[in-house]
Write an enzyme that holds these catalytic residues in place. Structure first.
Site, PDB file in Angstrom:
ATOM      1  N   ASP A  41       0.994  -1.124   0.030  1.00 54.62           N
ATOM      2  CA  ASP A  41      -0.071   0.163  -0.014  1.00 54.62           C
ATOM      3  C   ASP A  41       0.991   1.118  -0.049  1.00 54.62           C
ATOM      4  OD1 ASP A  41      -2.437   1.280   0.320  1.00 54.62           O
ATOM      5  OD2 ASP A  41      -2.552   0.982   2.450  1.00 54.62           O
TER       6      ASP A  41
ATOM      7  N   GLY B 286      -5.852  13.113  -4.094  1.00 62.50           N
ATOM      8  CA  GLY B 286      -6.896  11.939  -4.392  1.00 62.50           C
ATOM      9  C   GLY B 286      -6.767  11.269  -5.601  1.00 62.50           C
ATOM     10  N   ASP B 287      -5.543  11.488  -6.551  1.00 61.75           N
ATOM     11  CA  ASP B 287      -5.355  10.928  -7.703  1.00 61.75           C
ATOM     12  C   ASP B 287      -5.431   9.404  -7.771  1.00 61.75           C
ATOM     13  OD1 ASP B 287      -4.324  10.618 -10.287  1.00 61.75           O
ATOM     14  OD2 ASP B 287      -2.445  11.080 -10.096  1.00 61.75           O
TER      15      ASP B 287
ATOM     16  N   ASP C 122     -10.376   4.580  -1.372  1.00 58.09           N
ATOM     17  CA  ASP C 122     -10.796   3.404  -0.278  1.00 58.09           C
ATOM     18  C   ASP C 122     -12.262   3.926  -0.658  1.00 58.09           C
ATOM     19  OD1 ASP C 122      -8.274   3.466   0.505  1.00 58.09           O
ATOM     20  OD2 ASP C 122      -8.824   3.594   2.552  1.00 58.09           O
TER      21      ASP C 122
HETATM   22  C1  GLA Z   1      -5.068   2.634   3.074  1.00 62.79           C
HETATM   23  C2  GLA Z   1      -5.695   1.322   2.279  1.00 62.79           C
HETATM   24  C3  GLA Z   1      -6.856   0.764   3.043  1.00 62.79           C
HETATM   25  C4  GLA Z   1      -6.176   0.160   4.142  1.00 62.79           C
HETATM   26  C5  GLA Z   1      -5.363   1.263   4.987  1.00 62.79           C
HETATM   27  C6  GLA Z   1      -4.650   0.763   6.262  1.00 62.79           C
HETATM   28  O1  GLA Z   1      -6.135   3.612   3.410  1.00 62.79           O
HETATM   29  O2  GLA Z   1      -6.273   2.037   0.954  1.00 62.79           O
HETATM   30  O3  GLA Z   1      -7.462  -0.335   2.217  1.00 62.79           O
HETATM   31  O4  GLA Z   1      -4.969  -0.933   3.775  1.00 62.79           O
HETATM   32  O5  GLA Z   1      -4.590   2.098   4.251  1.00 62.79           O
HETATM   33  O6  GLA Z   1      -3.919   1.874   6.995  1.00 62.79           O
END
Ligand code: GLA
Length: 423
Positions: free
Chosen positions: A166, A208-209, A229
């Site tokens: 991530d 937010g790209d 998200d």
């Molecule tokens: C980002 C990811 C989420 C999650 C959080 C954890 O926001 O997009 O899916 O994994 O981090 O901190």
């Protein structure tokens, strides 16, 4: 509830065609071999538990994945998201489990999951910090930057089968991202252990790209996040306090426009399912209705997206369980032809078509409107002809059509209709 039936909509726009050609980053082969050729199915801890995870909760969720029938329906990976680790690496530089919340260690958790016939997923970030650390929701600097080989080897030694990697940085320079995500891909390859490699190039980038949607990451990763998200809402205000997070209808728009970029060994990730995630009624994240849940699950299946549940599996309602375990819809997602569905019209993307390996066609009537809608589409527009036996994949109701496919769909709900046609 009063529903308003709109006039019958006949779609006449030109059949749209696919999507722009994308250059595949990282080469044409599979990013990591040996991880199967269908979109990954599983569960992830983040949507329900956030940082409040521990080994007992993960084991309880894994147990529920078995007793609910999800494992036998094809769900495989249990992904332990952010905040599982000791904020300090060991003296040898290795990552370690948080000693209080995972006292038995991650290898033991991996053995537990494998003993149930499940796969073990874990979370890390390519920079110096994970997203929770960046947000100061968790202490330390436990990111993998500079530790890729050691961390991949550590994960392999724990029996990890799936890595969620991530981004968690404001910089979205494509060269920096390619370098960082490729470094971990190569580190996974060097372990010799097959791992689903799930990347999210979008988290925390400025404005937010979504660089995860702008490129085909198929030579670098097994799946790449197309969206920001997804929260448990139909739609979120792009200028609101939760931005850049999105609701499920926005995630479908963002990922659906990628069309058939995915398939075979690479999947467009529309983020985790929020089906059954408990919301806060009266707020901007109230949770999904049953119809909205069918839409997220059904449209993700049409898109051949990974289906990673995020609800509390130990406390599923019968309605949520019925959606997550709908074998006909799961089969649409997992179809061996691996051709993601596409909307018939880019301008009016509420009718989708997906061709399956057995020669059948699945049509989605996706009603994103706020009122019930009567759909009617000539069979010729769907690319089929003759007499077609139609099966409603949610209800298993069957009927036959010879000219137009018609169906009434409540607001925010989605009908999935399988057509088997004989000339
Ligand atoms: C980002 C990811 C989420 C999650 C959080 C954890 O926001 O997009 O899916 O994994 O981090 O901190």
């Amino acid at each position: 509830m009063v529903t308003v039936i709109l006039p019958m909509v006949l779609l006449t726009a030109a059949v749209p065609q696919s999507t722009a050609l994308f250059h595949r980053l990282g080469g044409s082969g599979a990013a990591v071999g040996g991880v199967g050729i269908s979109p990954p199915l599983g569960w992830d801890s983040w949507n329900t538990f956030g940082c409040n995870i521990n080994q007992w909760e993960i084991e309880a969720q894994a147990d529920a994945m078995v007793t609910s029938g999800m494992r036998d329906a094809g769900y495989r990976y249990v992904v332990v998201d952010d905040c599982w680790f000791d904020p300090q690496r060991g003296a040898d530089g290795r990552l370690r489990a948080d000693p209080v919340r995972f006292p038995s260690g991650m290898a033991a958790l991996g053995r537990y999951l494998h003993g149930l016939g499940l796969g073990f997923g874990i979370y890390e970030s390519p920079g110096p910090v994970t997203c929770a650390e960046r947000a100061a929701a968790y202490p330390g600097q436990a990111g993998s930057a500079g530790h890729e080989r050691l961390d991949a080897a550590t994960f392999a030694s724990w029996g990890v089968d799936y890595l969620k990697y991530d981004w968690c940085a404001s910089d979205s320079d494509i060269d920096d991202q390619v370098q960082a995500f490729t470094a971990m891909r190569d580190a996974i390859r060097a372990t010799g252990r097959p791992m689903v490699y799930s990347i999210n190039p979008n988290s925390d980038v400025s404005g937010g790209d979504t660089p995860g949607s702008r490129y085909d990451w198929g030579g670098i990763a097994t799946m790449a996040r197309a969206t920001q998200d997804v929260l448990w809402a139909w739609q979120l205000d792009p200028a609101g306090s939760l931005a850049p997070a999105v609701g499920v209808s926005q995630a479908i728009t963002q990922t659906g426009s990628l069309g058939d970029r995915g398939g075979g060994d690479y999947w467009n990730d529309a983020d985790m399912l929020v089906v059954g995630v408990v919301g806060e009624p009266g707020t901007t994240t109230p949770g999904l209705t049953d119809g909205e849940s069918r839409t997220q699950f059904g449209m993700y299946a049409m898109m051949s997206a990974p289906l990673i549940a995020g609800n509390d599996l130990t406390a599923m309602s019968p309605a949520v369980r019925a959606i997550l375990l709908d074998s006909a819809v799961l089969a649409v997602d997992q179809d061996p032809a691996a051709h993601p569905g596409v909307p018939l019209s880019a301008a009016q993307p509420n009718v989708w078509r997906k061709r399956l390996a057995d020669g059948s066609t699945v049509v989605a009537f996706y009603n994103y409107a706020d009122a019930a809608r009567d759909f009617a589409v000539p069979l010729s527009r769907l690319g089929v002809s003759g007499a077609c036996r139609v099966t409603d994949l949610w209800t298993n109701t069957e009927w036959t059509v010879t000219s137009a496919l018609q169906h009434t769909v409540p607001a925010h709900d989605t009908a999935l209709l399988a057509l088997y046609c004989h000339p």
